[in-house]
Motif scaffolding. Structure first.
Motif, PDB file in Angstrom:
ATOM      1  N   ARG A 144      -9.195  17.127   6.546  1.00 48.34           N
ATOM      2  CA  ARG A 144      -8.330  18.174   6.479  1.00 48.34           C
ATOM      3  C   ARG A 144      -8.518  19.053   7.880  1.00 48.34           C
ATOM      4  O   ARG A 144      -9.778  19.172   8.495  1.00 48.34           O
ATOM      5  CB  ARG A 144      -8.721  19.323   5.616  1.00 48.34           C
ATOM      6  N   ILE A 145      -7.506  19.276   8.615  1.00 49.26           N
ATOM      7  CA  ILE A 145      -7.554  19.856   9.986  1.00 49.26           C
ATOM      8  C   ILE A 145      -6.790  21.262   9.820  1.00 49.26           C
ATOM      9  O   ILE A 145      -5.758  21.226   9.551  1.00 49.26           O
ATOM     10  CB  ILE A 145      -6.916  18.851  10.862  1.00 49.26           C
ATOM     11  N   ASP A 146      -7.457  22.045  10.420  1.00 50.57           N
ATOM     12  CA  ASP A 146      -7.119  23.476  10.530  1.00 50.57           C
ATOM     13  C   ASP A 146      -6.966  23.814  11.899  1.00 50.57           C
ATOM     14  O   ASP A 146      -7.872  23.997  12.449  1.00 50.57           O
ATOM     15  CB  ASP A 146      -8.040  24.441   9.866  1.00 50.57           C
ATOM     16  N   TYR A 147      -5.850  24.138  12.324  1.00 47.92           N
ATOM     17  CA  TYR A 147      -5.441  24.498  13.634  1.00 47.92           C
ATOM     18  C   TYR A 147      -4.912  25.928  13.587  1.00 47.92           C
ATOM     19  O   TYR A 147      -3.781  26.065  13.181  1.00 47.92           O
ATOM     20  CB  TYR A 147      -4.662  23.633  14.489  1.00 47.92           C
ATOM     21  N   ARG A 148      -6.027  26.777  13.748  1.00 55.17           N
ATOM     22  CA  ARG A 148      -5.096  28.301  13.577  1.00 55.17           C
ATOM     23  C   ARG A 148      -4.232  28.471  12.104  1.00 55.17           C
ATOM     24  O   ARG A 148      -3.270  28.908  12.283  1.00 55.17           O
ATOM     25  CB  ARG A 148      -4.501  28.620  15.078  1.00 55.17           C
ATOM     26  N   ILE A 194      -2.981  14.754  16.346  1.00 55.82           N
ATOM     27  CA  ILE A 194      -3.671  15.980  16.644  1.00 55.82           C
ATOM     28  C   ILE A 194      -4.335  16.239  17.737  1.00 55.82           C
ATOM     29  O   ILE A 194      -5.233  15.356  18.295  1.00 55.82           O
ATOM     30  CB  ILE A 194      -4.679  15.982  15.387  1.00 55.82           C
ATOM     31  N   THR A 195      -4.202  17.201  18.482  1.00 55.24           N
ATOM     32  CA  THR A 195      -4.691  17.501  19.915  1.00 55.24           C
ATOM     33  C   THR A 195      -5.947  18.440  19.633  1.00 55.24           C
ATOM     34  O   THR A 195      -6.886  18.525  20.512  1.00 55.24           O
ATOM     35  CB  THR A 195      -3.654  17.941  20.931  1.00 55.24           C
ATOM     36  N   ALA A 196      -5.849  19.407  18.637  1.00 54.48           N
ATOM     37  CA  ALA A 196      -6.900  20.279  18.385  1.00 54.48           C
ATOM     38  C   ALA A 196      -7.089  20.741  16.980  1.00 54.48           C
ATOM     39  O   ALA A 196      -6.050  20.634  16.289  1.00 54.48           O
ATOM     40  CB  ALA A 196      -6.786  21.627  19.467  1.00 54.48           C
ATOM     41  N   GLY A 197      -8.285  21.189  16.794  1.00 55.74           N
ATOM     42  CA  GLY A 197      -8.452  21.799  15.276  1.00 55.74           C
ATOM     43  C   GLY A 197      -9.611  21.592  14.860  1.00 55.74           C
ATOM     44  O   GLY A 197     -10.698  21.025  15.344  1.00 55.74           O
ATOM     45  N   GLU A 198     -10.266  22.043  13.470  1.00 50.80           N
ATOM     46  CA  GLU A 198     -11.508  22.062  13.043  1.00 50.80           C
ATOM     47  C   GLU A 198     -11.162  21.008  11.799  1.00 50.80           C
ATOM     48  O   GLU A 198     -10.394  21.352  10.928  1.00 50.80           O
ATOM     49  CB  GLU A 198     -11.770  23.685  12.550  1.00 50.80           C
TER      50      GLU A 198
END
Ligand code: BTN
Length: 258
Positions: free
Chosen positions: A216-220, A249-253
Motif C-alpha cells: 500500500r502506498i500513501d502519498y499525502r 509512483i514517484t513518491a510515497g510511504e
C-alpha cells in the motif's frame, strides 16, 4: 565509548576529492538541512557537508519529524548536479549507504523503496533529498542522511517498534568516523558515475526489498495498492493494480501488505 566526529577525525581518513572536504560541524542544531540550505544559498562549495552530533528539529520525508539523538549521524551534503542527475540522487544516497554499512559493519542493508535503509526489516537510516531548481538549472541539491549508529532505539518509544541501530545489530559500538568516511567515498563514486551517465540503477534495484511484494502506498493521503512490480530508470515504482493497470509512483510511504 562513542567515537568523535569532529572535522579532524573525519579529514584524517577521508579519501574523496570534493565530498566532505569542507565540513560545517556543530554539536547541536535544529536541522542540518536548514544549515545546508543556507550555506548552499551563500555559495558553499559543492561537496560541503553539514554534520551534527544531535538535531532538535530533524526533518523526515513527507513532512514527518526525524529523531536524532546523540550517538547517531546527522549529515547533509551540498551538491550542484545537472537536471538529468537529480532523480538519481535518491539512488546515489541509498545505494551508497547500503554499501557502506555492509563494508564497515558486515551487515546486510536492504533498501525499502524509495530510500529507507533496513536491517532485518527495521529502519536504520532515513534519507531526504531537497533541491532548488530554476528552469532547467539546479541551484543546489542536498542529500540528508540520518543514521542510527550508537544508540538504543528501545530508549525512544516513538521509534522503538520499527527502528534499529548499527550498535544494536552488532552488539557493540561502531566507529562513526569510519562510517562517515566510507559513506562520503561511496557517495562521491556514485555521484560521479551518475554524472557520466553510468547506470547505477541496476545495483540499486537489486538491493530493493520492496519488489515482488503486495504494498500500500500513501502519498499525502492518496492511497494506491498493488504488486510492486519493478522500478524505472528514474527510480519510480511500477505498481500493478488489481485491475491489471500500471501506476507509476514517484513518491510515497510504502506499507508491505501480508
Ligand atoms: C526519512 O526517513 O523520513 C528521512 C529522514 C532524514 C533525516 C536526515 S538527518 C540529517 C538531515 N537533517 C534533517 O533534518 N533531516 C535529514
Amino acid at each position: 565509548m562513542d567515537s568523535d566526529i569532529s572535522p579532524t577525525s573525519i579529514l584524517q581518513d577521508l579519501t574523496t576529492t570534493f565530498i566532505g572536504r569542507h565540513i560545517l560541524y556543530h554539536h547541536t542544531v535544529p536541522s542540518t538541512m536548514e544549515m545546508a540550505k543556507e550555506a548552499a544559498g551563500r555559495g558553499a562549495h559543492e561537496g560541503t557537508i553539514v554534520l551534527a552530533e544531535e538535531q532538535t528539529a530533524g526533518r523526515g520525508r513527507l513532512g514527518r519529524s526525524w529523531l536524532s539523538p546523540q550517538g547517531g549521524i546527522s549529515l547533509s551534503i551540498i551538491l550542484r548536479p545537472n537536471i538529468k542527475q537529480l532523480p538519481q540522487l535518491i539512488m546515489v544516497a541509498s545505494l551508497a549507504t547500503s554499501r557502506s554499512i555492509e563494508k564497515t559493519c558486515g551487515l546486510k542493508a536492504d533498501i525499502k523503496w524509495p530510500n529507507d535503509i533496513l536491517i532485518r526489516g527495521r529502519k536504520v537510516c532515513g534519507i531526504l533529498v531537497e533541491s532548488a531548481i530554476r528552469g532547467q538549472t539546479v541551484d543546489w541539491a542536498i542529500i540528508g542522511i540520518g543514521l542510527n549508529v550508537n544508540l538504543n532505539p528501545a530508549d525512544f518509544p516513538d521509534i522503538a517498534a520499527i527502528a534499529t541501530s548499527l550498535s544494536t545489530e552488532l552488539g557493540r559500538n561502531v566507529s562513526r568516523p569510519d562510517i562517515i568516511t566510507s559513506l562520503l567515498s561511496e557517495i562521491e563514486l556514485l555521484y560521479l558515475a551518475s554524472h557520466q551517465g553510468e547506470p547505477i540503477h541496476k545495483e540499486w534495484r537489486s538491493r530493493l526489498e520492496t519488489l515482488g511484494k503486495k504494498v500500500r502506498i500513501d502519498y499525502r493521503g492518496l492511497i494506491e495498492e498493488g504488486q510492486a512490480e519493478d522500478v524505472d530508470d528514474d527510480g519510480s515504482l511500477l505498481l500493478r493494480r488489481s485491475d491489471n493497470s500500471l501506476a507509476v509512483i514517484t513518491a510515497g510511504e510504502v506499507t508491505i501488505l501480508k
